[in-house]
Design an enzyme around this catalytic site. Structure first.
Site, PDB file in Angstrom:
ATOM      1  N   SER A 220     -81.926-107.851 -16.646  1.00  0.00           N
ATOM      2  CA  SER A 220     -80.882-106.845 -16.603  1.00  0.00           C
ATOM      3  C   SER A 220     -81.437-105.414 -16.520  1.00  0.00           C
ATOM      4  O   SER A 220     -82.062-105.057 -15.525  1.00  0.00           O
ATOM      5  CB  SER A 220     -79.976-107.037 -17.821  1.00  0.00           C
ATOM      6  N   ASP A 421     -73.047-114.008 -12.063  1.00  0.00           N
ATOM      7  CA  ASP A 421     -73.064-112.731 -12.782  1.00  0.00           C
ATOM      8  C   ASP A 421     -72.507-111.640 -11.879  1.00  0.00           C
ATOM      9  O   ASP A 421     -72.926-111.508 -10.727  1.00  0.00           O
ATOM     10  CB  ASP A 421     -74.511-112.393 -13.177  1.00  0.00           C
ATOM     11  N   CYS A 424     -75.017-107.518 -12.844  1.00  0.00           N
ATOM     12  CA  CYS A 424     -76.153-107.188 -11.976  1.00  0.00           C
ATOM     13  C   CYS A 424     -76.181-108.317 -10.959  1.00  0.00           C
ATOM     14  O   CYS A 424     -76.986-109.252 -11.077  1.00  0.00           O
ATOM     15  CB  CYS A 424     -77.462-107.135 -12.750  1.00  0.00           C
ATOM     16  N   HIS A 476     -75.403-114.294 -16.181  1.00  0.00           N
ATOM     17  CA  HIS A 476     -76.452-113.289 -16.344  1.00  0.00           C
ATOM     18  C   HIS A 476     -77.679-113.836 -17.082  1.00  0.00           C
ATOM     19  O   HIS A 476     -78.808-113.572 -16.694  1.00  0.00           O
ATOM     20  CB  HIS A 476     -75.791-112.182 -17.160  1.00  0.00           C
ATOM     21  N   GLU A 477     -77.428-114.595 -18.148  1.00  0.00           N
ATOM     22  CA  GLU A 477     -78.536-115.102 -18.979  1.00  0.00           C
ATOM     23  C   GLU A 477     -78.936-116.482 -18.464  1.00  0.00           C
ATOM     24  O   GLU A 477     -78.613-117.509 -19.049  1.00  0.00           O
ATOM     25  CB  GLU A 477     -78.110-115.147 -20.447  1.00  0.00           C
TER      26      GLU A 477
END
Ligand SMILES: *[C@@H]1O[C@H](CO)[C@@H](O)[C@H](O)[C@H]1NC(C)=O
Ligand SMILES: *[C@@H]1O[C@H](CO)[C@@H](O)[C@H](O)[C@H]1NC(C)=O
Ligand SMILES: *[C@@H]1O[C@H](CO)[C@@H](O)[C@H](O)[C@H]1NC(C)=O
Ligand SMILES: *[C@@H]1O[C@H](CO)[C@@H](O)[C@H](O)[C@H]1NC(C)=O
Ligand SMILES: *[C@@H]1O[C@H](CO)[C@@H](O)[C@H](O)[C@H]1NC(C)=O
Ligand SMILES: *[C@@H]1O[C@H](CO)[C@@H](O)[C@H](O)[C@H]1NC(C)=O
Ligand SMILES: *[C@@H]1O[C@H](CO)[C@@H](O)[C@H](O)[C@H]1NC(C)=O
Ligand SMILES: *[C@@H]1O[C@H](CO)[C@@H](O)[C@H](O)[C@H]1NC(C)=O
Ligand SMILES: *[C@@H]1O[C@H](CO)[C@@H](O)[C@H](O)[C@H]1NC(C)=O
Ligand SMILES: *[C@@H]1O[C@H](CO)[C@@H](O)[C@H](O)[C@H]1NC(C)=O
Ligand SMILES: *[C@@H]1O[C@H](CO)[C@@H](O)[C@H](O)[C@H]1NC(C)=O
Ligand SMILES: *[C@@H]1O[C@H](CO)[C@@H](O)[C@H](O)[C@H]1NC(C)=O
Length: 569
Positions: A220, A421, A424, A476-477
């Site tokens: 990120s 995501d 980003c 995202h993760e």
């Protein structure tokens, strides 16, 4: 953890809201004579294998600046010959305990507060060092003071003594860093020296874990931290500083990174409107689409302001541009959709990845076990605010050029993106990857990533030591949503092998041959239209919540008009 222990923890915490200074830390010196204070973490606090050691503590990098780190030996191999990998989260202001407990550390914490083993921990492949930075983030402290949080839970209000007054939100009393904005960093560049010093401290105190090569992984806002910090390491190495350790940097991995705001702010439109995402989900009606477009491209709006930031480099211009873009381009999504920015497939509040670890880290037993000297927060508002004064988020900060320089110095670099995501998103990341200008990359093509489970979890485009990776059905993760491919990807990158198969040495003229676009479309079957139960669990085989997970039909979208700035953690 047994119910008995959990009950005891609860009873204890009622008596001690504040964190006493740790008394059992071992003091030693790292390189550059840096003071390092640490302890061995008892088995079961996170790592559950009694043969695998874990240490945590602080490097005292400057007066009133104490950087917290938590180290885990590599599993299944001799930690003295294993590589060392550092993980940091982004924010700016986010704690790296996010990565440790939610993504790729040796353990997670379930809804009952119990620690469970993560079989896909990146410590299966490397010694792992998690660092909370800059000062005031997570367990890293400046001056520890008693305090409580204001109603918005963002600001720390200090108290004169360790008594939690009636007027304070009882549950928010604790020990916090004195919120002095000078005792942290206000930009990516300004944060680099203390990060480097933290490594000098740790590596000097634990040379047995720093013998082999060094890797760096982040996420990120790490699209800023990663290139800049590592290029700083390379320039420090080149100075032959007396007493400093030369850090032999091998690989840099950046998940859903935020590099170039001019590109990536535009990618919010691409992901939600045109050409759109790969989940066949077009969330906005025509008037919202037009609003996003205008807020981006209208005269004097986000793109113009960001170009002014790039041109002038002035704090006030960059800061104002970033507020404009974050509130009026990025956050329209939050206001209109009530969807999770970090995983487009779920509504908010999204129970994934699990956040139960936060309460776990705020128990006296755990804090004593790791030698912490302040309460745990996932996010340090003082740090985010301080970065906001320079508009760092709206600056490109030389990140793309730094990636190029690292590659020229034979450092392996991989940019990987979970494709669900929004925050980003991979469409912006893909444009950034092309900007790097790695020889051969423009004519390379996408190929499937082959993994031991014979399921295609994503694609890669790679030339030499540079790769761009798209992971399917992932927020995202990434390691939370796609643990198996994440671990095998990590193993390949740090070994200098190709991402697609893990069989080819990338120091030769390696290049992937395939189509110039990654065209796989997931469709909308994993998109959720109900808010999920807070204790729902995620199924990495179906890429969806385990049933029964639905709690209620989505609430009416909120139109509060409230302005807020989403994080890049
Ligand atoms: C701070 O930590 C103490 C334990 O050391 C705990 O009792 C207290 O509830 C924590 N405060 C917060 C806000 O989590
Ligand atoms: C990781 O290491 C643990 C402990 O040795 C082992 O049980 C587990 O199977 C390993 N994970 C994988 C994916 O091989
Ligand atoms: C602690 O501070 C409170 C104000 O928050 C004050 O009322 C109280 O008397 C103080 N207690 C001691 C022991 O100084
Ligand atoms: C913040 O810290 C700096 C450096 O230690 C100090 O000079 C300054 O007085 C502090 N500010 C406040 C408001 O305490
Ligand atoms: C550092 O040392 C290397 C060789 O050990 C030498 O080539 C280089 O010029 C030195 N750099 C500086 C800045 O002194
Ligand atoms: C957005 O889409 C346009 C039109 O297809 C394209 O030119 C641009 O490069 C894309 N930008 C990003 C950041 O995806
Ligand atoms: C479009 O969506 C927005 C946000 O949900 C809503 O306020 C607006 O009324 C909608 N416009 C039309 C024409 O449906
Ligand atoms: C950022 O911090 C530096 C010290 O590291 C200071 O000189 C500078 O004035 C700060 N910038 C702003 C906008 O506060
Ligand atoms: C990088 O590797 C190439 C090929 O092995 C070599 O020629 C070059 O000198 C290396 N560059 C640096 C900066 O080490
Ligand atoms: C790849 O090739 C380089 C140069 O021949 C060599 O130094 C390196 O050890 C090889 N790496 C692997 C993983 O085989
Ligand atoms: C999901 O996709 C199908 C076809 O791919 C489409 O018919 C349906 O309308 C979509 N559902 C939503 C909610 O977008
Ligand atoms: C949420 O899930 C838990 C565990 O399955 C269940 O006990 C609870 O009733 C659920 N809550 C609601 C509001 O449905």
């Amino acid at each position: 953890m047994s119910t008995l222990v959990a009950t005891a923890l609860f009873a204890l915490s009622a008596f001690s809201q504040f964190v006493p200074p740790p008394t059992d830390l071992i003091s030693t010196k790292g390189y550059l004579d840096l003071s390092v204070r640490y302890k061995q973490v008892p088995n079961g606090i996170c790592e559950t294998d009694p043969d695998v050691k874990s240490y945590s503590g602080y490097v005292d990098v400057a007066e009133d600046q104490h950087i917290f780190w938590w180290f885990f030996e590599a599993r299944n191999q001799d930690p003295a010959t294993a590589p060392l990998t550092t993980w940091i989260n982004g924010g700016p202001g986010s704690s790296s305990m996010i990565g440790l407990f939610q993504e790729l550390g040796p353990c997670g914490v379930d809804s009952e507060g119990n620690v469970y083993n993560n079989p896909y921990s990146w410590s299966n492949a490397s010694n792992m060092l998690f660092i909370d930075q800059p000062t005031q983030v997570g367990f890293s402290y400046s001056i520890p003071v008693p305090g409580y949080l204001d109603e918005s839970e963002s600001y720390i209000i200090t108290l004169p003594n360790n008594t939690c007054p009636d007027y304070a939100e009882e549950l928010s009393c604790g020990t916090y860093s004195y919120p002095n904005e000078t005792l942290t960093a206000n930009s990516t560049q300004a944060a680099a020296p203390n990060f480097w010093k933290t490594l000098q401290g740790f590596m000097g105190a634990f040379p047995q874990y720093s013998r082999n090569t060094y890797n760096f992984a982040t996420e990120s806002y790490g699209g800023h931290y990663g290139p800049v910090f590592n290029e700083y390491i390379e320039t420090q190495n080149a100075k032959n500083i007396s007493g400093a350790h030369k850090i032999s940097l091998d690989a840099v991995l950046i998940g859903n990174g935020w590099f170039d705001p001019l590109i990536q702010y535009q990618a919010y439109y691409n992901f939600t409107v045109f050409p759109g995402n790969t989940y066949n989900y077009s969330p906005y009606n025509a008037s919202v689409q037009a609003e996003v477009y205008n807020n981006l491209y209208g005269p004097g709006n986000c793109v113009d302001q960001t170009k002014d930031c790039y041109r002038t480099g002035q704090n006030a211009v960059c800061s104002a541009a970033d507020n404009f873009c974050a509130n009026l381009v990025e956050a329209i999504y939050d206001n209109v959709l009530t969807r999770d920015e970090y995983d487009f497939r779920e509504l908010t509040p999204d129970p994934f990845p699990y956040s139960f670890y936060v309460d776990y880290l705020n128990t006296p037993t755990v804090q004593a076990a790791i030698g912490a000297y302040q309460n745990f927060s996932e996010y340090a508002n003082a740090v985010g605010t301080n970065f906001g004064t320079t508009g760092d988020d709206d600056r490109e900060s030389g990140t793309v050029e730094d990636v190029r320089k690292l590659l020229e110095q034979n450092v392996t670099v991989s940019l990987y993106y979970g494709d669900a995501d929004y925050n980003c998103n991979w469409l912006g990341g893909e444009v950034v990857s092309n900007e790097v200008g790695q020889p051969g990359f423009a004519t390379a093509g996408y190929v499937d990533i082959l993994t031991s489970d014979d399921i295609v979890h994503g694609q890669v485009k790679q030339a030499g030591a540079f790769s761009f990776v798209r992971i399917y059905e992932s927020g995202h993760e990434v390691p939370f949503y796609q643990p198996l491919v994440s671990l095998e990807f990590f193993e390949r990158v740090i070994a200098g092998l190709d991402v697609a198969t893990g069989k080819t040495n990338t120091s030769c003229d390696y290049k992937t041959e395939g189509p110039s676009k990654s065209t796989y479309v997931e469709g909308n079957s994993t998109i959720q239209f109900d808010v999920l139960n807070s204790t729902a669990t995620y199924n990495t085989s179906t890429n969806a919540p385990n049933p029964p997970a639905a709690l209620r039909k989505r609430s009416m979208p909120r139109h509060s008009g409230k302005l807020f700035k989403p994080l890049k953690y």
